[in-house]
Design a protein around this motif. Structure first.
Motif, PDB file in Angstrom:
ATOM      1  N   ASN A 180       0.831  -1.194   0.000  1.00  9.11           N
ATOM      2  CA  ASN A 180       0.000   0.000   0.000  1.00  9.11           C
ATOM      3  C   ASN A 180       0.870   1.250   0.000  1.00  9.11           C
TER       4      ASN A 180
ATOM      5  N   LEU B 187      -8.071   5.625  -2.008  1.00 11.52           N
ATOM      6  CA  LEU B 187      -9.067   4.660  -1.538  1.00 11.52           C
ATOM      7  C   LEU B 187      -8.663   4.088  -0.185  1.00 11.52           C
ATOM      8  N   ASN B 188      -7.392   3.688  -0.059  1.00  7.12           N
ATOM      9  CA  ASN B 188      -6.923   3.111   1.200  1.00  7.12           C
ATOM     10  C   ASN B 188      -7.039   4.095   2.358  1.00  7.12           C
TER      11      ASN B 188
ATOM     12  N   LYS C 231      -5.300   4.503  -5.719  1.00  5.06           N
ATOM     13  CA  LYS C 231      -5.411   3.408  -4.747  1.00  5.06           C
ATOM     14  C   LYS C 231      -5.057   3.911  -3.349  1.00  5.06           C
TER      15      LYS C 231
ATOM     16  N   GLN D 137      -5.740  -4.457  -6.615  1.00  8.32           N
ATOM     17  CA  GLN D 137      -7.035  -3.847  -6.308  1.00  8.32           C
ATOM     18  C   GLN D 137      -8.178  -4.819  -6.587  1.00  8.32           C
ATOM     19  N   GLY D 138      -9.293  -4.564  -5.899  1.00 12.95           N
ATOM     20  CA  GLY D 138     -10.523  -5.291  -6.181  1.00 12.95           C
ATOM     21  C   GLY D 138     -10.673  -6.606  -5.452  1.00 12.95           C
TER      22      GLY D 138
ATOM     23  N   ARG E 242      -2.848   5.941 -11.010  1.00 15.42           N
ATOM     24  CA  ARG E 242      -3.492   4.777 -10.384  1.00 15.42           C
ATOM     25  C   ARG E 242      -2.938   4.546  -8.981  1.00 15.42           C
TER      26      ARG E 242
ATOM     27  N   VAL F 227      -0.178  -2.029  -8.517  1.00 18.01           N
ATOM     28  CA  VAL F 227      -1.242  -1.850  -7.531  1.00 18.01           C
ATOM     29  C   VAL F 227      -2.101  -3.106  -7.552  1.00 18.01           C
TER      30      VAL F 227
ATOM     31  N   TRP G  94     -12.875   4.802  -7.953  1.00 20.03           N
ATOM     32  CA  TRP G  94     -12.462   3.965  -6.812  1.00 20.03           C
ATOM     33  C   TRP G  94     -13.627   3.627  -5.903  1.00 20.03           C
TER      34      TRP G  94
ATOM     35  N   VAL H 111     -14.957   0.627  -7.515  1.00 19.92           N
ATOM     36  CA  VAL H 111     -14.182  -0.566  -7.139  1.00 19.92           C
ATOM     37  C   VAL H 111     -14.628  -1.059  -5.769  1.00 19.92           C
TER      38      VAL H 111
ATOM     39  N   GLY I 215      -9.733 -10.020  -7.413  1.00 14.16           N
ATOM     40  CA  GLY I 215      -9.202  -8.727  -7.811  1.00 14.16           C
ATOM     41  C   GLY I 215      -8.209  -8.870  -8.940  1.00 14.16           C
TER      42      GLY I 215
ATOM     43  N   CYS J 263      -2.642  -4.379 -11.245  1.00 15.23           N
ATOM     44  CA  CYS J 263      -2.434  -3.367 -12.287  1.00 15.23           C
ATOM     45  C   CYS J 263      -0.967  -2.980 -12.271  1.00 15.23           C
TER      46      CYS J 263
END
Length: 309
Positions: A103, A189-190, A186, A126-127, A182, A124, A243, A246, A143, A146
């Motif tokens: 992260n 989002l985190n 991410k 993700q998902g 990206r 990254v 995001w 996601v 997920g 990427c």
């Protein structure tokens, strides 16, 4: 170049998730899980399970002589990165490609300082909605990874090599020609979901629906957008919506890593999230009150169980 030998360090959720997938497709000896002897003994005694299946991993210690990896996947927590960089030394050769699934927005540069940025592809994960309890990992959505070069618009030969390998291994992936955006997305989002779910002691479902938790999460994410403008990345409301989309695909019962850390009374990656946001806010002169609040609340939670411990 063709990827034949892969090394992974870190058997948290991501290490198990993608390690298990690779182990189903690769010769056992060609996939190495790097760990110290004590961890290896524990893994072998207790087993490591992914959706109920026991993972038959090939474990190697950092000291064990070996051929360099064609692909090295770093899947440790941020507070274990310094030790991990030393532990993978024998696995890094002239042509090794390194993917960091950590992260945050700094691990690639930290690894690159030691082994060279020419070995790094930005990446990254993700998902995924994986939850790890003890030696058991469960997930509904695998997920994807990427990845791409740091230079915007460049699709290099190294990117094509990893693409071909992931195709063969049936690892879900996406090539992105704007990885810095990206990476910051991410991170945004985190910063929102990890910290909010931890503070509210809830799950993805709580922040997928309207309410105080979702509002707090989005406010924390918007502070990252303000910072990104100063850092030259330029996140937008469209990135925020992407995001949040996601997030909407994840199992409502799942929980992000920080919430799992708090439940298990482990020290979390709060320094990587709101800690970083607050520092950047001071550097750029951008107010970050929501992240300051989240940082304070998570530190209070951690102090309670570290004092008890």
């Amino acid at each position: 170049m063709v990827i034949k030998k892969v090394s992974i360090i870190g058997l948290g959720a991501l290490g198990i998730l993608f390690g298990h997938q690779l182990a189903k497709k690769m010769p056992r000896a060609d996939l190495r899980i790097i760990a110290d002897q004590n961890r290896i003994q524990r893994y072998q005694q207790n087993g490591v399970f992914c959706n109920g299946e026991c993972c038959d991993f090939n474990y190697v210690t950092p000291e064990e002589p070996c051929e360099p990896a064609d692909l090295l996947i770093m899947a440790v927590k941020f507070n274990g990165l310094k030790d991990a960089i030393q532990s993978v030394q024998k696995h890094v050769g002239e042509n090794t490609i390194i993917l960091s699934l950590l992260n945050g927005i700094t691990s690639e540069e930290i690894i690159g300082e030691i082994y060279g940025m020419d070995k790094i592809l930005y990446s990254v994960a993700q998902g995924m909605d994986a939850v790890k309890v003890g030696n058991q990992l469960t997930y509904d959505h695998m997920g994807m990874i990427c990845f791409g070069e740091s230079e915007t618009g460049l699709i290099s030969e190294r990117v094509n090599v990893v693409t071909e390998f992931f195709e063969q291994m049936e690892v879900p992936y996406k090539v992105d020609s704007d990885m810095l955006t990206r990476l910051w997305g991410k991170f945004m989002l985190n910063v929102g979901v990890n910290q909010t779910v931890a503070v509210f002691e809830s799950n993805y479902g709580e922040v997928q629906q309207e309410g105080p938790a979702r509002s707090k999460m989005i406010s924390a994410m918007k502070e990252v957008i303000s910072l990104s403008e100063k850092a030259g990345v330029q996140l937008t409301e469209e990135d925020l919506d992407y995001w949040l989309g996601v997030l909407g695909t994840l199992s409502p019962d799942g929980k992000p890593s920080m919430a799992q850390d708090v439940e298990a009374k482990r020290i979390s990656e709060v320094e990587l999230f709101s800690g970083t946001v607050v520092k950047l806010g001071k550097r750029f002169g951008v107010p970050t009150p929501i992240n300051q609040e989240l940082y304070h609340r998570i530190k209070l939670i951690e102090n309670r169980y570290t004092m008890i411990g």
